[in-house]
Design an enzyme around this catalytic site. Structure first.
Site, short mmCIF file in Angstrom:
data_model
loop_
_atom_site.label_atom_id
_atom_site.label_comp_id
_atom_site.label_asym_id
_atom_site.label_seq_id
_atom_site.Cartn_x
_atom_site.Cartn_y
_atom_site.Cartn_z
N GLU A 135 35.88 46.99 36.30
CA GLU A 135 35.00 47.39 35.20
C GLU A 135 33.78 48.13 35.76
OE1 GLU A 135 34.37 44.17 32.40
OE2 GLU A 135 36.45 43.59 32.68
N ALA A 150 42.31 37.56 44.94
CA ALA A 150 41.88 36.44 45.79
C ALA A 150 41.25 36.96 47.08
CB ALA A 150 43.08 35.54 46.11
N CYS A 155 38.44 38.31 36.13
CA CYS A 155 39.63 38.18 36.98
C CYS A 155 39.53 37.23 38.16
CB CYS A 155 40.02 39.56 37.52
SG CYS A 155 40.79 40.58 36.27
N LYS A 172 39.65 33.37 37.56
CA LYS A 172 40.88 33.04 36.83
C LYS A 172 42.11 33.20 37.74
CE LYS A 172 42.83 35.98 34.00
NZ LYS A 172 43.04 36.91 32.88
C1 UDX Z 1 38.18 43.01 39.85
C2 UDX Z 1 39.02 43.81 40.86
O1 UDX Z 1 38.13 44.58 41.69
C3 UDX Z 1 40.00 44.71 40.11
O2 UDX Z 1 40.83 45.39 41.04
C4 UDX Z 1 40.85 43.86 39.18
O3 UDX Z 1 41.71 44.67 38.42
C5 UDX Z 1 39.97 43.06 38.23
O4 UDX Z 1 39.03 42.28 38.98
P1 UDX Z 1 36.08 43.55 38.29
O5 UDX Z 1 36.03 42.07 38.09
O6 UDX Z 1 36.06 44.43 37.10
O7 UDX Z 1 37.40 43.95 39.10
O8 UDX Z 1 34.84 43.99 39.21
P2 UDX Z 1 34.55 43.95 40.79
O9 UDX Z 1 33.93 45.24 41.14
O10 UDX Z 1 35.70 43.52 41.58
O11 UDX Z 1 33.39 42.85 40.88
C6 UDX Z 1 33.62 41.49 40.63
C7 UDX Z 1 32.38 40.68 40.92
O12 UDX Z 1 32.08 40.65 42.32
C8 UDX Z 1 31.11 41.21 40.25
O13 UDX Z 1 30.36 40.15 39.75
C9 UDX Z 1 30.40 41.92 41.38
O14 UDX Z 1 29.02 42.01 41.17
C10 UDX Z 1 30.73 41.01 42.55
N1 UDX Z 1 30.65 41.67 43.86
C11 UDX Z 1 31.45 42.72 44.16
C12 UDX Z 1 29.75 41.17 44.81
O15 UDX Z 1 29.01 40.22 44.56
N2 UDX Z 1 29.70 41.78 46.04
C13 UDX Z 1 30.50 42.82 46.37
O16 UDX Z 1 30.41 43.30 47.52
C14 UDX Z 1 31.41 43.32 45.39
P1 ADP Z 2 41.41 42.11 28.98
O1 ADP Z 2 40.12 42.07 29.72
O2 ADP Z 2 42.57 41.55 29.77
O3 ADP Z 2 41.73 43.45 28.41
P2 ADP Z 2 40.49 41.12 26.39
O4 ADP Z 2 40.26 39.69 26.01
O5 ADP Z 2 39.34 42.06 26.49
O6 ADP Z 2 41.31 41.05 27.78
O7 ADP Z 2 41.55 41.75 25.38
C1 ADP Z 2 42.72 41.15 24.94
C2 ADP Z 2 42.98 41.60 23.50
O8 ADP Z 2 44.30 41.24 23.15
C3 ADP Z 2 42.07 40.98 22.45
O9 ADP Z 2 41.38 42.01 21.74
C4 ADP Z 2 43.04 40.22 21.51
O10 ADP Z 2 42.67 40.29 20.14
C5 ADP Z 2 44.34 40.97 21.76
N1 ADP Z 2 45.58 40.25 21.45
C6 ADP Z 2 45.93 38.98 21.73
N2 ADP Z 2 47.19 38.70 21.30
C7 ADP Z 2 47.67 39.85 20.74
C8 ADP Z 2 48.92 40.24 20.13
N3 ADP Z 2 49.95 39.39 20.02
N4 ADP Z 2 49.05 41.50 19.68
C9 ADP Z 2 48.03 42.38 19.81
N5 ADP Z 2 46.83 42.09 20.38
C10 ADP Z 2 46.65 40.84 20.83
#
Ligand code: UDX
Ligand code: ADP
Length: 462
Positions: free
Chosen positions: A164, A224, A275, A278
């Protein structure tokens, strides 16, 4: 199989941007993003998208109405699609078997049942959500047991690696695309069909194909490993503080070793996001389920260290403010889990604010992108007494309002705008001594000290 029509179930942080990019890059494919959340779909169809991502507005605008559609008519979207991405949420289970560890697959299951109910002919189902290994098998069996006689399916795994805040960049020039499929002739055809979608803009050598389970597992392992790097450097940040070293210097020194590399070595108040935690919990659950407690114990440490990093930051604040923050105003700069997103899931700010509120501090939060309702809701979900939120939380529209009358400010998200604050204005507004706790090593330390602030920076010894 030539893909002409794609549907995506789930219009969230993953489904929305990913489908927008596919539509923008593949004008010959109709793409419909379907979600039962009416407000979310309305926002995707408006000028104010539900997801903040730099550059996303332009991508959506370039394709919306042409070959990109957002709809709540999920059944119609499924019926007309050759290929269906399942991008629904997979939160950590909060109840029953595997509570606190396993992924809650109810949205995946209900999506599969809906696909089975509506589909005719052949369709390719693609798992986009992060899910435990072998979920594809579960999806396949639900489809097989519930579908019409004339419906057939191939199930693929195609995990999303976008981060993100940089989603548009990550989607338009990905390090790799990973596609897992069954090692049958039909499976290979389905993999090739999805490869040909991405090949519209991703060089073929960056598209990796593998079997289903390796693909599913790779997503968990990638996250991870990334989270582990952050916990590793965060563990060293504590040692730096204790010994007088500077964690950024250590990162720079070790990052030049090409075997280690420079990325993901930034010490922080703790990682957040939907992510990392989780997926590690998922991995841990898998290991436990497969009789590998040592492996589970190894990975759970990454999360424990992250929790410790957040709580020791709060302890530092409390100890520094003469062992009590009761009734003291503390400005919190940043609530999103990282910069350039409005997402707050698992943000370190939630834990820090929760603990400070429990100490009865008066919290004044400023974040440039996160709305007030999300902040309140996150704190309620984190277990903060709603009454305490009413009486002890203020949400501010500028860093200066937040800091007005504050004993301390804590920077928790690395928003660029925090690098250039008007320090005189901040200092004048705060009580003295004016304490700064920089959880991202992002504020100008030397200038702060020169202006009279008492400064603590994560990973920097005195
Ligand atoms: C992560 C993975 O990078 C991505 O590939 C996967 O699809 C989803 O999870 P995201 O969670 O969106 O992406 O952001 P990311 O840039 O990985 O940062 C995660 C967290 O780690 C943030 O809170 C960020 O501030 C922190 N972070 C990141 C640090 O504290 N230090 C770092 O050096 C890098
Ligand atoms: P991610 O970060 O993985 O994209 P979000 O929670 O932002 O997860 O988005 C998941 C979306 O999926 C939610 O907007 C939710 O309403 C939607 N959703 C859950 N079940 C269904 C379904 N059966 N059909 C369509 N949309 C769904």
């Amino acid at each position: 199989m030539n893909i002409k029509s794609i549907c995506c179930l789930g219009a969230g942080y993953v489904g929305g941007p990913t489908m927008a990019m596919i539509a923008a890059k593949c004008p010959h494919i109709q793409v419909t993003v379907a979600d039962f959340n009416v407000q979310r779909i309305a926002a995707w169809n408006s000028d104010s998208l539900p997801v903040y991502e730099p550059g996303l507005d332009e991508v959506v605008r370039s394709a919306r109405g042409r070959n990109l559609h957002f709809s709540t008519d999920i059944k119609a979207a499924i019926a007309s699609a050759d290929l269906i991405f399942v991008s629904v949420g997979t939160p950590t289970k909060s109840y029953g078997i595997g509570a606190g560890r396993a992924a809650d697959l109810r949205y995946i299951e209900s999506a599969a049942r809906l696909i089975a109910e509506v589909s005719q002919g052949h369709k390719i189902i693609v798992e986009k959500s992060t899910i435990p290994v072998k979920t594809a098998t579960a999806i396949k069996s639900i489809l097989a047991a519930n579908s019409r006689a004339d419906a057939t399916f191939d199930v693929l795994s195609n995990p999303e690696f976008l981060a993100e805040g940089t989603a548009v960049e990550d989607l338009s020039a990905p390090d790799r695309i990973l596609i897992g499929g069954e090692t049958t002739p039909g499976g290979a055809d389905a993999v090739e069909a999805l490869v040909s979608v991405y090949a519209n803009w991703v060089p073929r050598e960056r598209i990796i194909t593998t079997n289903l389970w390796s693909s599913e597992l790779s997503k968990l392992v990638a996250n991870a490993f990334l989270a582990q790097r952050i916990s590793s450097i965060n563990s060293i940040s504590a040692l730096c503080e204790a010994t007088g070293a500077d964690v950024d210097e250590v990162s720079r020194a070790i990052g030049t070793d090409s075997r280690i590399g420079p990325k993901f070595l930034k010490a922080s108040v703790g990682f957040g996001g939907s992510c990392f935690q989780k997926d590690i919990l998922n991995l841990v659950y898998l290991c436990e389920s497969f009789g590998l407690p040592e492996v589970a114990a190894y990975w759970i440490k990454v999360i424990e260290l992250n929790d410790w990093q957040k709580s020791r930051f709060v302890e530092k604040i409390v100890r520094t403010l003469y062992n009590t923050v009761t009734g003291k105003r503390i400005a919190i700069l940043g609530f999103a889990f990282k910069k350039d997103t409005n997402d707050t899931r698992e943000s370190a700010s939630i834990a820090v604010c929760r603990d400070l509120l429990r100490e009865r501090a008066q919290i004044a939060v400023y974040d440039p992108r996160v709305d007030a309702d999300s902040i309140r809701q996150d704190l309620v979900e984190a277990g903060v007494d709603p009454e305490l939120i009413n009486t002890h939380l203020q949400i501010c529209d500028s860093p200066y309002t937040a800091c007005q009358g504050a004993h301390a400010l804590a920077a928790l998200t690395e928003w660029e705008e925090f690098r250039n604050l008007d320090l005189i204005r901040l200092y004048d507004g705060m009580l003295k001594p004016a304490f700064v706790f920089d959880g991202r090593a992002i504020l100008p330390t030397a200038a702060l000290k020169a202006h009279g602030f008492e400064v603590f920076v994560i990973g920097k010894g005195v």
